[in-house]
Design a protein around this motif. Structure first.
Motif, PDB file in Angstrom:
ATOM      1  N   ASP A  51       4.301   1.910  14.399  1.00 54.09           N
ATOM      2  CA  ASP A  51       3.327   1.936  13.296  1.00 54.09           C
ATOM      3  C   ASP A  51       3.551   0.715  12.399  1.00 54.09           C
ATOM      4  O   ASP A  51       3.913   0.842  11.237  1.00 54.09           O
ATOM      5  CB  ASP A  51       3.434   3.242  12.500  1.00 54.09           C
ATOM      6  CG  ASP A  51       4.866   3.599  12.090  1.00 54.09           C
ATOM      7  OD1 ASP A  51       5.797   2.826  12.407  1.00 54.09           O
ATOM      8  OD2 ASP A  51       5.049   4.645  11.444  1.00 54.09           O
ATOM      9  N   PRO A  52       3.336  -0.496  12.944  1.00 52.01           N
ATOM     10  CA  PRO A  52       3.717  -1.722  12.225  1.00 52.01           C
ATOM     11  C   PRO A  52       2.855  -1.988  10.997  1.00 52.01           C
ATOM     12  O   PRO A  52       1.660  -1.713  10.970  1.00 52.01           O
ATOM     13  CB  PRO A  52       3.524  -2.818  13.280  1.00 52.01           C
ATOM     14  CG  PRO A  52       2.505  -2.264  14.226  1.00 52.01           C
ATOM     15  CD  PRO A  52       2.770  -0.787  14.259  1.00 52.01           C
ATOM     16  N   GLY A  53       3.503  -2.580   9.974  1.00 47.41           N
ATOM     17  CA  GLY A  53       2.802  -2.880   8.729  1.00 47.41           C
ATOM     18  C   GLY A  53       3.009  -4.298   8.245  1.00 47.41           C
ATOM     19  O   GLY A  53       2.714  -4.594   7.087  1.00 47.41           O
ATOM     20  N   ASN A  54       3.479  -5.187   9.105  1.00 46.38           N
ATOM     21  CA  ASN A  54       3.741  -6.570   8.692  1.00 46.38           C
ATOM     22  C   ASN A  54       2.456  -7.246   8.232  1.00 46.38           C
ATOM     23  O   ASN A  54       1.480  -7.311   8.970  1.00 46.38           O
ATOM     24  CB  ASN A  54       4.355  -7.353   9.843  1.00 46.38           C
ATOM     25  CG  ASN A  54       5.694  -6.784  10.270  1.00 46.38           C
ATOM     26  OD1 ASN A  54       5.752  -5.665  10.777  1.00 46.38           O
ATOM     27  ND2 ASN A  54       6.756  -7.532  10.060  1.00 46.38           N
ATOM     28  N   GLY A  55       2.470  -7.721   6.987  1.00 52.33           N
ATOM     29  CA  GLY A  55       1.302  -8.358   6.415  1.00 52.33           C
ATOM     30  C   GLY A  55       0.430  -7.425   5.599  1.00 52.33           C
ATOM     31  O   GLY A  55      -0.525  -7.869   4.960  1.00 52.33           O
ATOM     32  N   ILE A  56       0.765  -6.140   5.587  1.00 56.58           N
ATOM     33  CA  ILE A  56       0.005  -5.149   4.833  1.00 56.58           C
ATOM     34  C   ILE A  56       0.759  -4.843   3.540  1.00 56.58           C
ATOM     35  O   ILE A  56       1.933  -4.447   3.572  1.00 56.58           O
ATOM     36  CB  ILE A  56      -0.187  -3.853   5.644  1.00 56.58           C
ATOM     37  CG1 ILE A  56      -0.803  -4.165   7.021  1.00 56.58           C
ATOM     38  CG2 ILE A  56      -1.027  -2.860   4.862  1.00 56.58           C
ATOM     39  CD1 ILE A  56      -2.156  -4.819   6.965  1.00 56.58           C
ATOM     40  N   ALA A  57       0.116  -5.025   2.399  1.00 54.03           N
ATOM     41  CA  ALA A  57       0.787  -4.837   1.106  1.00 54.03           C
ATOM     42  C   ALA A  57       1.365  -3.438   0.983  1.00 54.03           C
ATOM     43  O   ALA A  57       0.669  -2.438   1.165  1.00 54.03           O
ATOM     44  CB  ALA A  57      -0.202  -5.091  -0.027  1.00 54.03           C
ATOM     45  N   GLY A  58       2.661  -3.362   0.696  1.00 53.72           N
ATOM     46  CA  GLY A  58       3.338  -2.088   0.480  1.00 53.72           C
ATOM     47  C   GLY A  58       3.792  -1.381   1.737  1.00 53.72           C
ATOM     48  O   GLY A  58       4.389  -0.300   1.642  1.00 53.72           O
ATOM     49  N   ALA A  59       3.563  -1.963   2.906  1.00 56.37           N
ATOM     50  CA  ALA A  59       3.940  -1.313   4.169  1.00 56.37           C
ATOM     51  C   ALA A  59       5.239  -1.899   4.704  1.00 56.37           C
ATOM     52  O   ALA A  59       5.490  -3.101   4.606  1.00 56.37           O
ATOM     53  CB  ALA A  59       2.830  -1.473   5.198  1.00 56.37           C
ATOM     54  N   ASN A  60       6.047  -1.039   5.298  1.00 52.43           N
ATOM     55  CA  ASN A  60       7.340  -1.454   5.846  1.00 52.43           C
ATOM     56  C   ASN A  60       7.148  -2.426   7.012  1.00 52.43           C
ATOM     57  O   ASN A  60       6.129  -2.384   7.707  1.00 52.43           O
ATOM     58  CB  ASN A  60       8.128  -0.222   6.303  1.00 52.43           C
ATOM     59  CG  ASN A  60       9.618  -0.454   6.273  1.00 52.43           C
ATOM     60  OD1 ASN A  60      10.093  -1.556   6.515  1.00 52.43           O
ATOM     61  ND2 ASN A  60      10.380   0.591   5.967  1.00 52.43           N
ATOM     62  N   VAL A  61       8.137  -3.281   7.221  1.00 47.58           N
ATOM     63  CA  VAL A  61       8.024  -4.345   8.219  1.00 47.58           C
ATOM     64  C   VAL A  61       9.032  -4.202   9.356  1.00 47.58           C
ATOM     65  O   VAL A  61       9.141  -5.096  10.204  1.00 47.58           O
ATOM     66  CB  VAL A  61       8.209  -5.725   7.551  1.00 47.58           C
ATOM     67  CG1 VAL A  61       7.086  -5.999   6.562  1.00 47.58           C
ATOM     68  CG2 VAL A  61       9.577  -5.829   6.858  1.00 47.58           C
ATOM     69  N   ASP A  62       9.765  -3.093   9.391  1.00 49.24           N
ATOM     70  CA  ASP A  62      10.815  -2.966  10.400  1.00 49.24           C
ATOM     71  C   ASP A  62      10.256  -2.827  11.811  1.00 49.24           C
ATOM     72  O   ASP A  62      10.895  -3.235  12.780  1.00 49.24           O
ATOM     73  CB  ASP A  62      11.777  -1.822  10.067  1.00 49.24           C
ATOM     74  CG  ASP A  62      11.080  -0.495   9.832  1.00 49.24           C
ATOM     75  OD1 ASP A  62       9.858  -0.477   9.533  1.00 49.24           O
ATOM     76  OD2 ASP A  62      11.749   0.552   9.910  1.00 49.24           O
ATOM     77  N   ASP A  63       9.045  -2.274  11.951  1.00 55.76           N
ATOM     78  CA  ASP A  63       8.418  -2.211  13.280  1.00 55.76           C
ATOM     79  C   ASP A  63       8.190  -3.612  13.831  1.00 55.76           C
ATOM     80  O   ASP A  63       8.430  -3.871  15.012  1.00 55.76           O
ATOM     81  CB  ASP A  63       7.076  -1.480  13.213  1.00 55.76           C
ATOM     82  CG  ASP A  63       7.204  -0.026  12.842  1.00 55.76           C
ATOM     83  OD1 ASP A  63       7.151   0.816  13.749  1.00 55.76           O
ATOM     84  OD2 ASP A  63       7.352   0.278  11.640  1.00 55.76           O
TER      85      ASP A  63
END
Length: 326
Positions: free
Chosen positions: A8-20
């Protein structure tokens, strides 16, 4: 090693975790891993947002790994309270500005949610050859097992980032809490499972100085990590009062690459499905008092316990550097 990553990647999304995204980067870069498929599930980000993030990463690197969108909601658990919690953190803390200079994730046409079907087909057509890394809620995995009852016996291993047993401030984690029924189904499936709980992942830490090393590489993959992880580190420092950020999900991939980085034990793991503690995970293999508690019906699974954080960071950097030099 042939691998599927469900995430459930969130890289580049404000407030979302980037570990995925870090886990995906390590798997893409590692020569020992053949990443055959990426699937997305609703968790850290909605499944369509994660699909956009993963698709953009793969395309930017010129990789051919197929990406499939998966479930938009849990098997039973209501989505709204979780989405309200997970999707509005940057606004809540007034930290949207941290992402001002981050390239926007391109919105793609909404894809058909076929992840469960694709996962089940690949695993069952290749018995004991596919390792499944699950770093989001387990909805897609549970649905795949419903579609393909033989899947639990045919998957080589399922490495799961999920569960929390004794971390201050956490009665449950997002991955198991967002879909307890899916977690229960997978944990009790009889598959060969390695569990990477928050208890070990909060021993990890990445700080800005670590990203400085990646910045020197100045390649497409290193730029992706630097651009998307810097604002998250600042967000984590502000909201979690950490020196950097935890890198939970990448430990699942690192475990497959170098088992000397961690310690582990065999434990029987359960998850509560009722009441106020619904979604809470627990170990019950060494209980001294069992009054009113049934004997476990499932075999113990491998649970990671501790990690050499510097060794982990070195493994990530050296693998990314090697890929960037190709």
């Amino acid at each position: 090693m042939r691998v599927i990553i469900d995430c459930d990647p969130g890289n580049g999304i404000a407030g979302a975790n980037v570990d995925d995204g870090l886990a995906l980067a390590l798997a893409i870069a590692a020569p020992e891993i053949k990443l055959e498929m990426i699937t997305t599930v609703s968790g850290n980000t909605p499944s369509d947002i994660g699909f956009n993030v993963a698709s953009q990463l793969v395309r930017s690197l010129g990789e051919k790994t197929p990406v499939y969108r998966g479930a938009s909601s849990a098997l039973i658990e209501a989505s709204f309270p979780w989405r309200e919690q997970l999707d509005n953190g940057a606004e809540k803390f007034e930290l949207q500005h941290l992402w001002n200079d981050v390239p926007r994730v391109q919105a793609l046409p909404i894809a058909v949610p076929e992840a469960a079907l694709r996962i089940g087909e690949l695993v069952c057509d290749n018995p004991n050859q596919i390792t499944l890394i699950a770093i989001g809620p387990l909805t897609n995995i549970a649905m795949a097992m419903q579609l393909f009852p033989e899947m639990a016996q045919k998957v080589a291993e399922i490495v799961i980032m999920g569960a929390v047993f004794n971390v201050p401030g956490y009665l449950k984690d997002t991955n198991f809490g967002l879909d307890p029924e899916a977690a229960y189904a997978v944990l009790n499936s009889g598959a060969n499972i390695t569990l990477v709980p928050m208890d070990v992942t909060v021993q990890t830490q990445m700080v800005h100085a670590d990203l400085d090393r990646f910045a020197l590489l100045n390649t497409a993959l290193s730029r992706f990590l630097v651009e998307t992880m810097r604002p998250w580190i600042d967000y984590s420092r502000t909201t979690r009062y950490l020196p950097g950020c935890w890198i939970h999900d990448v430990l699942t991939v690192a475990w497959l690459l170098d088992k000397t980085l961690v310690t582990q034990s065999q434990k029987q793991v359960g998850i509560e499905l009722q009441g106020a503690l619904r979604g809470k995970s627990f170990c019950y293999d060494s209980l001294r008092l069992r009054v009113g508690i049934p004997e476990p019906q499932t075999a113990p699974i491998t649970v990671l316990q501790s990690v050499d954080n510097q060794g982990l960071l070195d493994l990530i950097f050296n693998t990314i550097k090697q890929y960037s030099a190709k």
